[in-house]
Design an enzyme around this catalytic site. Structure first.
Site: not given
Ligand code: NAD
Length: 295
Positions: A93, A168
């Site tokens: 991420t 995300k």
């Protein structure tokens, strides 16, 4: 069987790499930490002595690293060593800007890059049930699908390079905000003398219903089992929520988009960490909200 290089064998990367190995692939693994390398060897992977050694002759390369600057540094080692046409999947991420830079660096060298961050946590990584949010070309996505299917239960191709990271952080910004909303509602219910079960029975079937209430209720003993029933042991650590809200705020600033609730959620979670919430599940912020004096 494909030859797969896996870089970054931490809490998420190691179980993901183990699933690839268990599915019969030839996994060449690298991490900077010796203990992680031992675990990879024990699981039958080839322990490479560097990023370059791991990725040489790989057909697929997977990275699972802490942040954008580390991903870019590792990509600088991967890109000259990998063969043209190799699929390069970054599951970390990271910020959208670094994801786009990484994408450009790899594409220019003839590799097929994808940003493919995940949700599902360490439990999903071990069970092979992660959700992948993927950005990159259709060709790269199709080539990566059989490998992603081993590690995940759901794949969503979100668009071009960076789109996976964008998806995300938008999702996690909303999650951070909605969890605080759920905590506020239950904290206020308690102060008003309304039993938590009654609040749950109404909210979960009325217009306030949401994942944070219905599936991950922050109050112990209410709704399906959640970290609240386990003393707020993560689950999804508040520290990771702070990381993801930081990324969403950075992206919002770069894009010129106003996200006042995201900004305030980040401040509240930062305060929660300072007040002892580090290492706790993000839903544990209800304890901070209940203990803090109203200003
Ligand atoms: P982690 O810190 O446990 O693992 C990262 C690994 O990368 C470590 O083993 C570290 O030694 C290794 N590493 C760092 N620099 C390296 C380098 N230059 N070369 C090789 N290896 C290097 O982190 P994690 O929990 O596995 O998370 C990985 C990523 O997944 C993060 O971006 C995180 O935000 C994301 N993520 C984590 C979770 C979770 O629940 N843990 C859930 C979803 C997404």
């Amino acid at each position: 069987m494909s030859r797969i290089a896996f870089i970054g064998l931490g809490n998420m990367g190691l179980p993901m790499a183990i699933n690839l190995k268990k599915a019969g692939h030839d996994v060449h693994a690298f991490d900077m930490v010796a203990e992680a390398m031992e675990k990879a060897s024990d699981a039958g992977m080839v322990a490479a002595s560097s990023v370059t050694e791991a990725v040489t002759d790989a057909e697929i390369i997977v990275t699972m690293l802490p942040n954008g600057s580390i991903v870019l540094k590792v990509f600088e080692e991967i890109v000259p060593a990998a063969d043209k046409g190799t699929v390069l999947i970054d599951c970390s991420t990271i910020d959208v800007e670094s994801a786009r830079k990484a994408h450009e660096m790899a594409s220019k060298a003839g590799l097929l890059p994808l940003d493919a961050p995940v949700s599902g946590g360490t439990g999903g990584a071990s069970a092979g049930t992660l959700t992948f949010m993927v950005g990159g070309s259709q060709e790269a996505f199709e080539k990566a699908t059989p490998v992603l299917d081993i590690m995940g239960g759901k794949l969503v191709h979100c668009g071009e390079g960076g789109a996976g990271q964008a998806a995300k952080i938008c999702n996690n910004m909303l999650l951070g905000i909605s969890m605080i909303g759920a905590c506020e509602a239950f904290a206020l219910a308690e102060k008003l003398g309304l039993p938590a079960q009654s609040a749950f029975d109404v909210i979960s079937t009325s217009s306030g219903f949401c994942w944070s209430v219905n599936k991950y209720c922050p109050v112990p003993g209410i709704g399906p089992e959640s970290p609240a029933d386990n003393d707020y042991k993560p689950g999804f650590a508040a520290d990771l929520m702070v990381k993801d809200l930081g990324l969403s705020q950075q992206a919002a600033e770069n894009a010129g988009q106003m996200t006042p609730m995201g900004e305030y959620a980040l401040k509240l979670y930062q305060t929660f960490l300072e007040e002892g919430g580090s290492g706790k599940d993000f839903s544990g912020i209800i304890e901070y909200l209940k203990s803090a004096d109203r200003k």
